[in-house]
Design a protein around this motif. Structure first.
Motif, short mmCIF file in Angstrom:
data_model
loop_
_atom_site.label_atom_id
_atom_site.label_comp_id
_atom_site.label_asym_id
_atom_site.label_seq_id
_atom_site.Cartn_x
_atom_site.Cartn_y
_atom_site.Cartn_z
N MET A 72 0.82 -1.22 0.00
CA MET A 72 0.00 0.00 0.00
C MET A 72 0.85 1.27 0.00
O MET A 72 0.37 2.32 -0.40
CB MET A 72 -0.89 0.03 1.24
CG MET A 72 -2.15 -0.77 1.11
SD MET A 72 -3.21 -0.36 2.50
CE MET A 72 -4.52 -1.50 2.21
N TRP A 75 1.59 2.76 -3.43
CA TRP A 75 0.28 3.16 -3.95
C TRP A 75 -0.17 4.46 -3.30
O TRP A 75 -0.67 5.37 -3.97
CB TRP A 75 -0.73 2.04 -3.68
CG TRP A 75 -2.16 2.42 -3.94
CD1 TRP A 75 -2.79 2.41 -5.14
CD2 TRP A 75 -3.10 2.87 -2.97
NE1 TRP A 75 -4.08 2.83 -4.98
CE2 TRP A 75 -4.29 3.12 -3.66
CE3 TRP A 75 -3.05 3.09 -1.60
CZ2 TRP A 75 -5.44 3.57 -3.01
CZ3 TRP A 75 -4.18 3.55 -0.96
CH2 TRP A 75 -5.37 3.79 -1.66
N ALA A 76 0.02 4.57 -1.98
CA ALA A 76 -0.45 5.76 -1.26
C ALA A 76 0.26 7.01 -1.73
O ALA A 76 -0.32 8.09 -1.79
CB ALA A 76 -0.25 5.58 0.25
N PHE A 79 -1.28 7.97 -5.16
CA PHE A 79 -2.73 7.87 -5.26
C PHE A 79 -3.38 9.16 -5.77
O PHE A 79 -4.18 9.15 -6.71
CB PHE A 79 -3.32 7.52 -3.89
CG PHE A 79 -4.81 7.62 -3.84
CD1 PHE A 79 -5.58 6.61 -4.39
CD2 PHE A 79 -5.44 8.72 -3.28
CE1 PHE A 79 -6.95 6.71 -4.37
CE2 PHE A 79 -6.81 8.82 -3.27
CZ PHE A 79 -7.57 7.80 -3.80
N GLY A 83 -5.75 9.11 -9.15
CA GLY A 83 -7.17 9.38 -9.01
C GLY A 83 -8.04 8.13 -8.98
O GLY A 83 -7.68 7.12 -8.39
N ILE A 84 -9.18 8.21 -9.67
CA ILE A 84 -10.27 7.25 -9.49
C ILE A 84 -9.85 5.82 -9.81
O ILE A 84 -10.25 4.87 -9.12
CB ILE A 84 -11.51 7.66 -10.32
CG1 ILE A 84 -12.71 6.77 -10.01
CG2 ILE A 84 -11.22 7.65 -11.80
CD1 ILE A 84 -13.39 7.12 -8.70
N PHE A 87 -8.13 4.35 -6.98
CA PHE A 87 -9.09 4.10 -5.90
C PHE A 87 -9.81 2.77 -6.12
O PHE A 87 -9.94 1.96 -5.21
CB PHE A 87 -10.10 5.24 -5.83
CG PHE A 87 -11.09 5.11 -4.70
CD1 PHE A 87 -10.72 5.44 -3.42
CD2 PHE A 87 -12.37 4.65 -4.92
CE1 PHE A 87 -11.61 5.31 -2.37
CE2 PHE A 87 -13.27 4.51 -3.88
CZ PHE A 87 -12.89 4.85 -2.61
N MET A 90 -7.56 -0.18 -5.49
CA MET A 90 -7.36 -0.45 -4.07
C MET A 90 -8.64 -0.96 -3.43
O MET A 90 -8.60 -1.75 -2.49
CB MET A 90 -6.86 0.81 -3.35
CG MET A 90 -6.39 0.60 -1.93
SD MET A 90 -5.29 -0.82 -1.67
CE MET A 90 -3.82 -0.27 -2.52
N LEU A 91 -9.80 -0.54 -3.97
CA LEU A 91 -11.07 -1.04 -3.45
C LEU A 91 -11.11 -2.57 -3.60
O LEU A 91 -11.44 -3.30 -2.65
CB LEU A 91 -12.23 -0.40 -4.22
CG LEU A 91 -13.62 -0.60 -3.62
CD1 LEU A 91 -13.71 0.05 -2.27
CD2 LEU A 91 -14.69 -0.01 -4.55
N ILE A 94 -8.70 -4.08 -1.09
CA ILE A 94 -9.17 -4.05 0.29
C ILE A 94 -10.34 -5.01 0.49
O ILE A 94 -10.44 -5.65 1.54
CB ILE A 94 -9.54 -2.60 0.70
CG1 ILE A 94 -8.25 -1.81 0.89
CG2 ILE A 94 -10.38 -2.58 1.96
CD1 ILE A 94 -8.44 -0.37 1.27
N LEU A 97 -8.73 -8.23 1.00
CA LEU A 97 -8.16 -8.30 2.35
C LEU A 97 -9.26 -8.53 3.38
O LEU A 97 -9.12 -9.35 4.29
CB LEU A 97 -7.44 -6.98 2.70
CG LEU A 97 -6.05 -6.76 2.14
CD1 LEU A 97 -5.46 -5.47 2.69
CD2 LEU A 97 -5.15 -7.91 2.50
#
Lengths: 113, 299
Positions: A72, A75-76, A79, A83-84, A87, A90-91, A94, A97
């Protein structure tokens, strides 16, 4: 191509190494200051081998999640520039996870044994 | 300023910060509360333990001290008042601060007494509990600051502190920070019931080094918290370093006070708290912060 002095990275981590050496030196100084302190002897039986640990499954899940968390970080950093789409990526990550935690929880992995 | 002088200043900052932390803790701990890592030290004697490992036991406090000293390198106390602004700043902090855990585990196992080996197991279990939610609290900040550099993270908060934008992340940091620094209610590895754990097998030089390292961890956790969420070394009127010190010790006082309101957690309860509540909350926080950034909130 001309180079003047060591690269910034070498310089930075050279400094880190210097702090490491000086911290070791500080520890050595403190230890040396106590060389003449009167000694106490603590006698206890050896107890290596008498222990078992109750969180083996936690530790295994932890290894997986710790690595996933490390992914992460890069990526952070980027990020906000991407943009979208970052996101949504990562959605998915997550959700996977979260599914992993739910599965481990459901299978009784989050228990002290 | 020369490299050696700067490195010496990093160590001076560590010793002074740890000394002030220990003083704050000793003065603020009531008698009926377990002192945990801040318990009184026997610095008059040296200690020989019959069946201990010759190298692991003394390596413990040295490894822990170097970990804390290395982490302090990237802590900015104002413009120019920083050891080195490493590009990977806070990631580097996460890595080197865990040398404290390694040191505690080495000494606990190496001592080969019932109390110390028990403490070793608890120390490692505590690591398994706090690292992931703590890292997730960092991730939210990194997303908004767009950088791992500690200096860039402070600059990103010149408009608004991240505590306002990421309250969930801040709460996560408070809880996991208490776990990382072994303070109440998460002081099971140093509980009085096992004689203070690793501190039970320390005296003289090792007792002194453990106090510097363990007070240093609390100092670092509070300072990193001030950096990540409270704008670091910036503020009106006073110079930057003064603000950094005020914010660090104010955050430390808040954490110690909040921690003592709660009944102490056993290691098993702490693992359950972390994996059943804090980690899902941390993942949610990452998504919320991402949504905020997409909506144009933040620097």
């Amino acid at each position: 191509m001309t180079s003047s002095g060591p690269s910034p990275i070498l310089n930075d981590y050279g400094f880190v190494a210097l702090v490491l050496v000086m911290a070791l030196g500080l520890a050595l100084l403190v230890a040396a200051a106590f060389l003449r302190a009167p000694g106490l002897l603590m006698r206890t039986p050896s107890i290596w081998g008498q222990f078992r640990f109750g969180y083996a499954v936690y530790a295994l899940i932890f290894l997986a999640f710790d690595m996933e968390m490390i992914f992460m970080y890069p990526w952070a950093v980027v990020f906000a520039d991407i943009g979208i789409s970052a996101f949504l990526d990562m959605l998915v990550f997550i959700v996977l996870l979260g599914a992993g935690i739910a599965y481990a929880w459901g299978m009784g992995g989050l228990e002290w044994e | 300023m020369g490299m050696i002088a700067t490195a010496a200043l990093v160590l001076v900052a560590l010793v002074l910060g740890a000394a002030l932390t220990l003083l704050v803790e000793r003065l603020s701990t009531p008698h009926h509360v377990e002192p945990g890592p801040a318990q009184a030290a026997d610095v008059r004697h040296s200690l020989v333990i019959a069946n201990s490992d010759r190298w692991l036991l003394p390596a413990g406090p040295v490894v822990a001290l170097t970990g804390v000293a290395l982490a302090l390198v990237v802590l900015p106390f104002g413009p120019g008042l920083i050891g080195r602004d490493l590009g990977i700043g806070v990631f580097y902090v996460i890595v080197v601060i865990d040398f404290v855990v390694l040191g505690l585990a080495l000494a606990g196992w190496g001592a080969n007494t019932a109390h110390a080996v028990e403490a070793c197991y608890r120390i490692i279990a505590q690591l398994v509990a706090y690292v992931v939610p703590l890292g997730l609290a960092y991730v939210g900040v990194i997303m908004m600051a767009r950088s791992l550099s500690t200096v860039a993270i402070v600059e990103a908060q010149s408009g608004l502190w991240f505590v306002v934008l990421q309250p969930i992340g801040f709460v996560l940091y408070l809880v996991t920070g208490l776990m990382q620094s072994y303070r109440a209610p998460f002081l099971e590895p140093f509980a009085a019931s096992i004689g203070g754990g690793v501190l039970d097998v320390s005296a003289g030089w090792s007792a002194l080094l453990w106090r510097i390292a363990l007070a240093g961890v609390l100092f670092l956790v509070a300072a990193i918290g001030a950096l990540l969420y409270l704008g670091g070394a910036t503020g009106p009127l006073l110079p930057g370093w003064a603000w950094m010190i005020i914010k660090t010790y104010a955050l430390m006082a808040l954490m110690l006070w909040l921690g003592r309101l709660v009944r102490p957690f056993s290691t098993a309860q702490m693992l359950a708290l972390s994996w059943k509540l804090l980690i899902p909350l941390g993942l949610l926080n990452v998504l919320l912060v991402g949504g905020l950034i997409l909506l144009g909130v933040g620097p």
